[in-house]
Scaffold this motif. Structure first.
Motif, PDB file in Angstrom:
ATOM      1  N   GLU A 145       0.850  -1.188   0.000  1.00  0.00           N
ATOM      2  CA  GLU A 145       0.000   0.000   0.000  1.00  0.00           C
ATOM      3  C   GLU A 145       0.890   1.244   0.000  1.00  0.00           C
ATOM      4  OE1 GLU A 145      -3.234   0.917   0.184  1.00  0.00           O
ATOM      5  OE2 GLU A 145      -4.309  -0.978   0.401  1.00  0.00           O
ATOM      6  N   THR A 146       0.403   2.317  -0.589  1.00  0.00           N
ATOM      7  CA  THR A 146       1.177   3.558  -0.629  1.00  0.00           C
ATOM      8  C   THR A 146       0.741   4.567   0.425  1.00  0.00           C
ATOM      9  OG1 THR A 146      -0.310   4.474  -2.313  1.00  0.00           O
ATOM     10  CG2 THR A 146       1.657   3.327  -3.088  1.00  0.00           C
ATOM     11  N   GLU A 147      -0.476   4.459   0.934  1.00  0.00           N
ATOM     12  CA  GLU A 147      -0.983   5.449   1.888  1.00  0.00           C
ATOM     13  C   GLU A 147      -1.668   4.748   3.054  1.00  0.00           C
ATOM     14  OE1 GLU A 147      -3.167   8.674   0.165  1.00  0.00           O
ATOM     15  OE2 GLU A 147      -2.106   8.506  -1.745  1.00  0.00           O
ATOM     16  N   ASP A 148      -0.878   4.079   3.885  1.00  0.00           N
ATOM     17  CA  ASP A 148      -1.433   3.364   5.019  1.00  0.00           C
ATOM     18  C   ASP A 148      -0.339   3.214   6.070  1.00  0.00           C
ATOM     19  OD1 ASP A 148      -3.076   1.960   6.678  1.00  0.00           O
ATOM     20  OD2 ASP A 148      -3.556   0.368   5.250  1.00  0.00           O
ATOM     21  N   ASP A 149      -0.735   2.996   7.313  1.00  0.00           N
ATOM     22  CA  ASP A 149       0.255   2.800   8.372  1.00  0.00           C
ATOM     23  C   ASP A 149       0.746   1.362   8.428  1.00  0.00           C
ATOM     24  OD1 ASP A 149      -2.034   1.645   9.270  1.00  0.00           O
ATOM     25  OD2 ASP A 149      -2.126   2.715  11.184  1.00  0.00           O
ATOM     26  N   THR A 150       0.138   0.478   7.636  1.00  0.00           N
ATOM     27  CA  THR A 150       0.612  -0.892   7.465  1.00  0.00           C
ATOM     28  C   THR A 150       0.916  -1.101   5.992  1.00  0.00           C
ATOM     29  OG1 THR A 150      -0.834  -1.588   9.275  1.00  0.00           O
ATOM     30  CG2 THR A 150       0.122  -3.313   7.912  1.00  0.00           C
ATOM     31  N   LEU A 151       2.085  -1.662   5.712  1.00  0.00           N
ATOM     32  CA  LEU A 151       2.606  -1.627   4.346  1.00  0.00           C
ATOM     33  C   LEU A 151       2.039  -2.689   3.414  1.00  0.00           C
ATOM     34  CD1 LEU A 151       6.395  -1.032   5.127  1.00  0.00           C
ATOM     35  CD2 LEU A 151       4.745   0.643   4.272  1.00  0.00           C
ATOM     36  N   PHE A 152       1.740  -3.893   3.942  1.00  0.00           N
ATOM     37  CA  PHE A 152       1.497  -5.023   3.056  1.00  0.00           C
ATOM     38  C   PHE A 152       0.179  -5.737   3.366  1.00  0.00           C
ATOM     39  CE2 PHE A 152       6.138  -4.862   3.955  1.00  0.00           C
ATOM     40  CZ  PHE A 152       6.539  -4.322   2.745  1.00  0.00           C
ATOM     41  N   HIS A 153      -0.461  -6.212   2.283  1.00  0.00           N
ATOM     42  CA  HIS A 153      -1.596  -7.104   2.385  1.00  0.00           C
ATOM     43  C   HIS A 153      -1.136  -8.511   1.994  1.00  0.00           C
ATOM     44  CE1 HIS A 153      -4.633  -3.883   2.716  1.00  0.00           C
ATOM     45  NE2 HIS A 153      -3.864  -3.223   1.873  1.00  0.00           N
ATOM     46  N   ILE A 154      -1.603  -9.509   2.722  1.00  0.00           N
ATOM     47  CA  ILE A 154      -1.318 -10.904   2.407  1.00  0.00           C
ATOM     48  C   ILE A 154      -2.596 -11.527   1.850  1.00  0.00           C
ATOM     49  CG2 ILE A 154      -0.447 -13.102   3.243  1.00  0.00           C
ATOM     50  CD1 ILE A 154       1.550 -10.763   3.406  1.00  0.00           C
ATOM     51  N   ILE A 155      -2.532 -12.027   0.611  1.00  0.00           N
ATOM     52  CA  ILE A 155      -3.685 -12.588  -0.084  1.00  0.00           C
ATOM     53  C   ILE A 155      -3.435 -14.066  -0.345  1.00  0.00           C
ATOM     54  CG2 ILE A 155      -5.207 -12.378  -2.098  1.00  0.00           C
ATOM     55  CD1 ILE A 155      -5.112  -9.841  -0.396  1.00  0.00           C
ATOM     56  N   ASN A 156      -4.425 -14.901  -0.060  1.00  0.00           N
ATOM     57  CA  ASN A 156      -4.326 -16.328  -0.356  1.00  0.00           C
ATOM     58  C   ASN A 156      -4.402 -16.540  -1.869  1.00  0.00           C
ATOM     59  OD1 ASN A 156      -4.893 -19.144  -0.704  1.00  0.00           O
ATOM     60  ND2 ASN A 156      -5.571 -19.239   1.412  1.00  0.00           N
ATOM     61  N   LYS A 157      -3.397 -17.218  -2.439  1.00  0.00           N
ATOM     62  CA  LYS A 157      -3.377 -17.400  -3.889  1.00  0.00           C
ATOM     63  C   LYS A 157      -4.452 -18.365  -4.386  1.00  0.00           C
ATOM     64  CE  LYS A 157       0.648 -18.622  -5.308  1.00  0.00           C
ATOM     65  NZ  LYS A 157       1.918 -18.853  -6.022  1.00  0.00           N
ATOM     66  N   SER A 158      -4.879 -19.279  -3.534  1.00  0.00           N
ATOM     67  CA  SER A 158      -5.822 -20.301  -3.995  1.00  0.00           C
ATOM     68  C   SER A 158      -7.241 -19.775  -4.160  1.00  0.00           C
ATOM     69  CB  SER A 158      -5.819 -21.493  -3.029  1.00  0.00           C
ATOM     70  OG  SER A 158      -6.281 -21.097  -1.741  1.00  0.00           O
ATOM     71  N   ASN A 159      -7.633 -18.792  -3.330  1.00  0.00           N
ATOM     72  CA  ASN A 159      -9.007 -18.293  -3.408  1.00  0.00           C
ATOM     73  C   ASN A 159      -9.098 -16.765  -3.409  1.00  0.00           C
ATOM     74  OD1 ASN A 159      -8.380 -17.631  -0.758  1.00  0.00           O
ATOM     75  ND2 ASN A 159      -9.660 -19.257   0.134  1.00  0.00           N
ATOM     76  N   TYR A 160      -7.950 -16.086  -3.362  1.00  0.00           N
ATOM     77  CA  TYR A 160      -7.854 -14.621  -3.395  1.00  0.00           C
ATOM     78  C   TYR A 160      -8.541 -13.959  -2.203  1.00  0.00           C
ATOM     79  CZ  TYR A 160      -6.467 -15.822  -8.128  1.00  0.00           C
ATOM     80  OH  TYR A 160      -5.845 -16.392  -9.199  1.00  0.00           O
ATOM     81  N   LYS A 161      -8.573 -14.672  -1.081  1.00  0.00           N
ATOM     82  CA  LYS A 161      -9.116 -14.098   0.145  1.00  0.00           C
ATOM     83  C   LYS A 161      -8.041 -13.287   0.866  1.00  0.00           C
ATOM     84  CE  LYS A 161     -13.198 -16.034  -0.167  1.00  0.00           C
ATOM     85  NZ  LYS A 161     -14.425 -15.227  -0.406  1.00  0.00           N
TER      86      LYS A 161
END
Length: 363
Positions: free
Chosen positions: A78-94
């Motif tokens: 993310e570019t504008e957040d206090d937490t940098l990264f999202h973790i997404i499950n590759k199998s179901n995109y959750k």
């Protein structure tokens, strides 16, 4: 009427000849035992395919920027957040979790300008160009901070610009200053190898090396074996392929063979590259190496189109090369994208539009 048409034809011909002469004048064509030049045009690709992607609805993605495919997950910054990264499950995109606290504390990273896989499953590096800091994260860890941080140990390391891991305890970088093109550092600051120099890139005298490196800035990527590196230039259509095992570089040039006009500006008290933005055409926006194939996202859109008119056009083509610089496949995309990553049978990308998100292209 005939005179008017003739003037128009001559004007177009003059501009074409001027651009051709300019490129031949600016870029050096000097080759050596360690440096080979390969030129190509758009018709040299062996295959052309159209990919129709599916844009996913992931509400947690507000300002997505970079994307990296790990073994089981996608990492999206993310570019504008206090937490940098999202973790997404590759199998179901959750959406699994957010991680990587943004900050300047010892185990934090202010921002992420690049993402890299580590040698361990589902771990990744985030690199902050502004902070010259590497921070390692575990995608399956609920702990928000990094598990390891590498900061510059000496003045030489502060000159590193774009970088990628080159071994377990080292990285290869381009330089902000100095004539060395690629420099390999150990994490403790010791220089291991130097490959090439910036002065050999231009057929011009008295241009400072930092101006040349700025003119030819770009994205540095590496294959999984850490043997081959590709440096894809943003403003000039050049991809430098370095084989670290032999020290040889292949300079792949094309398909439009254009370098923007520039001057050396000393207004700040030191030499800077001043681009003529009327002549800037964006070339390679992003790149990656997967299964020893180089994937390079090519734009071809002007500075005026993207930065002034704010049109939703950035990258609609991905070029595939082998490690010898031979053009293989040209993918045409139905979405304009800005960053992407490649997996076994998919390309994951961040769209470049009013509502940026994750789009998946099946290969």
């Amino acid at each position: 009427m005939r005179n008017s048409n003739l003037k128009s034809v001559l004007a177009v011909l003059f501009l074409f000849l001027f651009a051709t002469c300019q490129d031949k004048t600016i870029l050096s064509e000097k080759e050596s035992e360690l440096y080979t030049i390969k030129k190509f045009g758009i018709d040299d690709f062996q295959n052309e395919k159209t990919l129709s992607g599916k844009k996913l609805n992931i509400p947690q993605l507000l300002y997505p920027d970079l994307v990296l495919a790990l073994e089981d997950y996608l990492v999206i910054s993310e570019t504008e957040d206090d937490t940098l990264f999202h973790i997404i499950n590759k199998s179901n995109y959750k959406h699994i979790r957010k991680t990587g606290k943004s900050g300047i504390a010892p185990n934090e990273l202010k921002s992420a300008s690049s993402l890299f896989k580590t040698v361990r499953k589902n771990q990744f590096w985030g690199y902050s160009l502004s902070g010259k800091t590497l921070a390692k994260y575990n995608a399956i860890d609920t702990f928000a901070n990094s598990i390891e941080v590498i900061k510059p140990k000496n003045d030489e390391m502060y000159l590193a610009s774009t970088l990628v891991p080159s071994a377990k305890n080292s990285f290869l970088s381009t330089r902000n200053n100095g004539d060395e093109k690629f420099v390999e550092f150990r994490f403790d600051g010791q220089i291991l190898n130097i490959f090439g120099n910036w002065q050999d890139m231009l057929n011009m005298k008295d241009v400072p090396s930092n101006v040349i490196s700025s003119l030819l800035q770009g994205k540095l990527v590496v294959n999984d074996a850490k043997t081959h590196f590709a440096f894809a230039c943003l403003d000039a259509d050049i991809i430098e392929i370095l084989d670290k095992t032999t020290g040889k570089t292949i300079s792949v040039r094309g398909p439009v063979h254009h370098v923007p006009k520039f001057t050396v500006d000393y207004g700040a008290g030191y030499a800077m590259c001043a681009l003529d933005f009327d002549d800037v055409i964006y070339k390679y926006i992003d790149a990656t190496i997967f299964n020893n194939k180089i994937y390079a996202g090519f734009s071809g859109h002007s500075f005026e189109t993207i930065d002034i008119n704010k049109e939703d056009k950035f990258v609609e083509q991905i070029f595939i090369f082998d490690l010898d610089g031979n053009p293989l496949i040209r993918y045409n995309l139905n979405y304009s994208i800005k960053h992407f990553t490649v997996d076994e049978d998919r390309i994951y990308a961040i769209t470049y539009d009013e509502n940026p998100g994750l789009v998946v292209f099946d290969l």
